[in-house]
Design an enzyme around this catalytic site. Sequence first.
Site, PDB file in Angstrom:
ATOM      1  N   TRP A 109      50.269  44.586  31.714  1.00 24.76           N
ATOM      2  CA  TRP A 109      49.383  44.888  30.401  1.00 24.76           C
ATOM      3  C   TRP A 109      49.548  44.163  29.187  1.00 24.76           C
ATOM      4  O   TRP A 109      50.124  44.745  28.316  1.00 24.76           O
ATOM      5  CB  TRP A 109      49.734  46.472  30.223  1.00 24.76           C
ATOM      6  N   ASP A 202      38.306  43.630  29.295  1.00 29.22           N
ATOM      7  CA  ASP A 202      37.779  42.215  30.175  1.00 29.22           C
ATOM      8  C   ASP A 202      37.281  41.202  29.133  1.00 29.22           C
ATOM      9  O   ASP A 202      36.414  41.279  28.685  1.00 29.22           O
ATOM     10  CB  ASP A 202      36.610  42.741  31.110  1.00 29.22           C
ATOM     11  N   ARG A 231      50.936  31.388  38.853  1.00 26.16           N
ATOM     12  CA  ARG A 231      50.214  32.417  39.662  1.00 26.16           C
ATOM     13  C   ARG A 231      49.206  33.109  38.971  1.00 26.16           C
ATOM     14  O   ARG A 231      49.645  33.796  38.112  1.00 26.16           O
ATOM     15  CB  ARG A 231      51.199  33.519  40.423  1.00 26.16           C
ATOM     16  N   ASP A 233      46.520  36.315  38.148  1.00 26.98           N
ATOM     17  CA  ASP A 233      46.546  37.547  38.780  1.00 26.98           C
ATOM     18  C   ASP A 233      45.035  37.732  38.770  1.00 26.98           C
ATOM     19  O   ASP A 233      44.227  37.434  37.982  1.00 26.98           O
ATOM     20  CB  ASP A 233      47.255  38.464  37.818  1.00 26.98           C
ATOM     21  N   LYS A 236      39.672  37.312  41.513  1.00 26.48           N
ATOM     22  CA  LYS A 236      38.378  38.133  41.781  1.00 26.48           C
ATOM     23  C   LYS A 236      37.602  38.825  40.855  1.00 26.48           C
ATOM     24  O   LYS A 236      36.296  38.619  40.727  1.00 26.48           O
ATOM     25  CB  LYS A 236      38.487  39.292  42.818  1.00 26.48           C
ATOM     26  N   HIS A 237      38.331  38.887  39.544  1.00 21.02           N
ATOM     27  CA  HIS A 237      37.524  39.355  38.427  1.00 21.02           C
ATOM     28  C   HIS A 237      37.146  38.503  37.226  1.00 21.02           C
ATOM     29  O   HIS A 237      36.957  38.955  36.094  1.00 21.02           O
ATOM     30  CB  HIS A 237      38.668  40.613  37.751  1.00 21.02           C
ATOM     31  N   GLU A 257      45.542  35.308  43.293  1.00 18.21           N
ATOM     32  CA  GLU A 257      45.696  36.498  43.956  1.00 18.21           C
ATOM     33  C   GLU A 257      44.314  37.111  44.129  1.00 18.21           C
ATOM     34  O   GLU A 257      43.421  37.361  43.073  1.00 18.21           O
ATOM     35  CB  GLU A 257      46.520  37.740  42.866  1.00 18.21           C
ATOM     36  N   ASP A 325      52.378  45.436  45.238  1.00 18.26           N
ATOM     37  CA  ASP A 325      51.167  46.358  45.238  1.00 18.26           C
ATOM     38  C   ASP A 325      50.904  47.070  46.762  1.00 18.26           C
ATOM     39  O   ASP A 325      50.323  47.844  46.984  1.00 18.26           O
ATOM     40  CB  ASP A 325      49.893  45.589  44.945  1.00 18.26           C
TER      41      ASP A 325
END
EC number: 3.2.1.1
Length: 581
Positions: A109, A202, A231, A233, A236-237, A257, A325
């Site tokens: 966060w 976002d 790495r 995170d 996909k977003h 990821e 996760d």
Amino acid sequence: MNYRRNICLRIGWMLLFAFIPAYAGHSAEEWKRRSIYQIITDRFSLEEGATERIPCDPVRFMYCGGTWNGIRNHLDYIQGMGFDAIWISPIFENVEGNDIDGSSYHGYWTTNLYELNHHFGTKEEFMELIQELHKRDIWILLDVAINSMAINGPLEQMSFEKVIPFNDASFFHPHCWVDYESNDIESVQNCWLGDENLLLADVDTENEVVLSVLEKWIKNVVQEYDIDGIRFDAIKHAPIEFWLRMSKAADIFTIGEYFTGSPAEACDYQNSGLDSFLNFPLYWPITWAFNNTGLQCEALAIAINQINEECNDINVLGTFIGNHDLPRISHNNTDQARIMNAITFVMMWDGIPIIYYGTEQNFNSYHDPFNREALWLSNFDMENVYYKLIGILNRFRKSVQRQEENYVNTRSTILSVKIHHIVVQKLNVITVLNNYGIHNEERLSIVFKPLGASPKDTFFDIINNQKYVVNTDGTLKVVITNGFPIVLYPTSKIETSLPQFTATLLPEITFVPSITVTTHYVLPTLLAPLGYDIREHPGGQQFWNTLTAKSEAKTIRSFTKLKLFILLIAVPFALPMIILI
């Protein structure tokens, strides 16, 4: 005189730096030779002198006190397993406070990209950790979460004022919640994660101002902290173009990821230019192959072939059986032999092995937050069978790399696969894995034909301390005992280059019943695994659909034949009963 003195000083500094290894950044090719131990900083180790049994309940979502100094003080523990790289959780400043979503102990966060998270230590202490890692030739893979910035809710009262460096709404996409059901790419890449209590705004990754700031930032992070790899995170977003620009700016190895069970979707990122991704498409098949799911090893072989077809370079993908996760491998699988087979697959398969902290201590918890236990509650037990197994496999892998130059770039070949076993060969290394389980007292044999072997050649099993001789017809017969994995290497190479493997692992194993405690720390167990429906898990339905679509697959044919057999037997008996009724 001053001129000569200046010349001497310059030469002196040049000579000094000539002998200092350059650790700031390594390529994907270099990372193939490494193995990675994943750490959540807050849950790995306390400061030296702190109470080692300090309570830490993952369900409370609170900081537990782990620090960078704590990691530095237990590098011997990590090296004892043979790891030469660690992946640590994000290091930058996060939102403060404890609301319904808990605290930001995990580091994802982010609210300030220019300050470190003081809960883990000071900048000096982080640099001391990096220096000690590099002194030991351990590389650092830094977890980076830059696709979103965290803001305390509720939505109507949120403010960008404390978000650094993006302290204005113009740097973010307009608010909308990600629609997980539709799988709409616009929603996934442009809408917000989080909830009303904790908003993950976002970042507008198409905004050139944002891109320029982040490119400079990531380049500076790599240089200032001597980072060896990154790495990313939640790739996909954000569009692939964004990650490629970040990767180019970092100019080091990057791994993303992408939470998906689809090889085509994940491989598209690598095929477009990203170095690597965490191999989620293989994670589920590995778990099911060595668990009580019914799909078993033939399904794993199907997944392997799919990934081989889709990806440019599988040898740089991150192979794993657990992370922060996902449920731990021991949660739905309490059979020690099957767990050992799963670990052996990760360590010996193509790609970069990644072991999540606590796997070596047989932590058996479910997914987030339960799987983020405090490792110090295990007392850093270096006698655990899984700790020893990982150490043996890591050292063996390193030794093979020294002998066989092209080992890390060679794809494994499947020599034999049945519902209960899979045999793979990578140059001279042969790995025999099975899911029979530790309760199977029958001595089971597997026959296969090694590539490049001649009659009377001998192979040594580094786990079970057994020698096997190739038959006159070129086949090799191995014996499975108690369901344990087998890793074979030519005896001549073992005797000349690997003397440390003349002792076996198994006599040191003490089989004791599991003891479940509040930390989810358990000892090796003899119990049978628990079954679960793979379609209930993320990515499970995707893989199930792909698998069942391949009607020619042997696994599906076997299931179909079984159903037909049952019908043929059942119908003749059932018809008279129906008529009588």
